[in-house]
Scaffold this motif. Sequence first.
Motif, PDB file in Angstrom:
ATOM      1  N   PRO A   1     -31.085  49.573  -4.882  1.00 41.35           N
ATOM      2  CA  PRO A   1     -30.964  48.721  -3.696  1.00 41.35           C
ATOM      3  C   PRO A   1     -32.343  48.377  -3.125  1.00 41.35           C
ATOM      4  O   PRO A   1     -33.207  49.236  -2.989  1.00 41.35           O
ATOM      5  CB  PRO A   1     -30.155  49.582  -2.722  1.00 41.35           C
TER       6      PRO A   1
ATOM      7  N   GLY B   1     -22.573  46.069  -9.752  1.00 42.00           N
ATOM      8  CA  GLY B   1     -23.247  45.710  -8.516  1.00 42.00           C
ATOM      9  C   GLY B   1     -23.290  44.209  -8.304  1.00 42.00           C
ATOM     10  O   GLY B   1     -22.480  43.459  -8.846  1.00 42.00           O
ATOM     11  N   VAL B   2     -24.288  43.786  -7.536  1.00 44.72           N
ATOM     12  CA  VAL B   2     -24.435  42.378  -7.159  1.00 44.72           C
ATOM     13  C   VAL B   2     -25.917  42.011  -7.218  1.00 44.72           C
ATOM     14  O   VAL B   2     -26.765  42.779  -6.755  1.00 44.72           O
ATOM     15  CB  VAL B   2     -23.899  42.131  -5.731  1.00 44.72           C
TER      16      VAL B   2
ATOM     17  N   THR C   1     -25.158  34.334  -5.070  1.00 46.95           N
ATOM     18  CA  THR C   1     -24.817  35.730  -5.319  1.00 46.95           C
ATOM     19  C   THR C   1     -23.999  35.809  -6.600  1.00 46.95           C
ATOM     20  O   THR C   1     -23.057  35.049  -6.795  1.00 46.95           O
ATOM     21  CB  THR C   1     -24.012  36.299  -4.137  1.00 46.95           C
TER      22      THR C   1
ATOM     23  N   SER D   1     -21.881  38.526  -8.881  1.00 46.09           N
ATOM     24  CA  SER D   1     -21.243  39.848  -8.848  1.00 46.09           C
ATOM     25  C   SER D   1     -20.986  40.359 -10.254  1.00 46.09           C
ATOM     26  O   SER D   1     -21.077  39.610 -11.232  1.00 46.09           O
ATOM     27  CB  SER D   1     -19.912  39.749  -8.097  1.00 46.09           C
TER      28      SER D   1
ATOM     29  N   ASN E   1     -31.608  42.924  -5.712  1.00 42.81           N
ATOM     30  CA  ASN E   1     -30.428  43.719  -5.415  1.00 42.81           C
ATOM     31  C   ASN E   1     -30.437  43.951  -3.914  1.00 42.81           C
ATOM     32  O   ASN E   1     -31.167  44.801  -3.412  1.00 42.81           O
ATOM     33  CB  ASN E   1     -30.445  45.058  -6.162  1.00 42.81           C
TER      34      ASN E   1
ATOM     35  N   GLY F   1     -27.659  44.806  -2.361  1.00 42.17           N
ATOM     36  CA  GLY F   1     -26.469  45.610  -2.106  1.00 42.17           C
ATOM     37  C   GLY F   1     -26.799  47.055  -1.786  1.00 42.17           C
ATOM     38  O   GLY F   1     -27.960  47.452  -1.666  1.00 42.17           O
ATOM     39  N   ASP F   2     -25.746  47.867  -1.695  1.00 37.94           N
ATOM     40  CA  ASP F   2     -25.877  49.285  -1.360  1.00 37.94           C
ATOM     41  C   ASP F   2     -25.881  50.180  -2.593  1.00 37.94           C
ATOM     42  O   ASP F   2     -26.133  51.379  -2.485  1.00 37.94           O
ATOM     43  CB  ASP F   2     -24.724  49.726  -0.450  1.00 37.94           C
TER      44      ASP F   2
ATOM     45  N   CYS G   1     -27.694  47.694  -9.144  1.00 34.87           N
ATOM     46  CA  CYS G   1     -27.289  46.478  -9.852  1.00 34.87           C
ATOM     47  C   CYS G   1     -27.728  46.664 -11.300  1.00 34.87           C
ATOM     48  O   CYS G   1     -28.893  46.990 -11.567  1.00 34.87           O
ATOM     49  CB  CYS G   1     -27.957  45.249  -9.251  1.00 34.87           C
TER      50      CYS G   1
END
Length: 192
Positions: free
Chosen positions: A41, A64-65, A79, A81, A98, A100-101, A104
């Motif tokens: 992240p 992830g994303v 984005t 996914s 990345n 996200g949390d 990725c």
Amino acid sequence: MNHVALEAVTDDRIGDGSERRRLTGPLGTTDLALSHYRLAPGDGFPGGLHAHTDQAEVFVVLAGVATFETPEAPGGEVTVSAGEAIRFGPGEFQTGWNRGDTDCVALALGAPRDTEDTRIPIACPDCGHGDLRLEVARDTPALVCPDCDAAHVPEPCPTCGDGELVARLGPDEEAIAVCETCGDEFATPPLG
């Protein structure tokens, strides 16, 4: 046929807890560049905002994303996914992160395999041409204008004196330089 386990390929550390495994050599691909990424992240794909004038790039997100900055997308971002892919054609500027949390995980594919012309969307200070060609074959990597052939060497961040400056999209979707160490932004990057 070539077969390789990802863990058997030496990784390149590309950020805090992130890695790239270059699979092109171990798999012996002749027409395709292939890399496996795991981005923690907050980390991004290496290189900042760039385009290859002679190569298409495809990113396949496995987990992830990934968020890509690109002037090609409405609002400057798209984005992608897990289970999705995105293609950037020759000459399309992009960089990915990345945001996200969780990690990725993505595959990056480039065709043809070898790219000879990578561009950074920074205007030439000498003639104003809209982008500069990255040349790493020199003693010191330089940004060279494809019109006037002037070579410019990126200087350290004027704020912290450290850190690498990379191109990113600014708030108005214009290219800016950002220090990877202190985060300061520059409309005109320091070039020697």
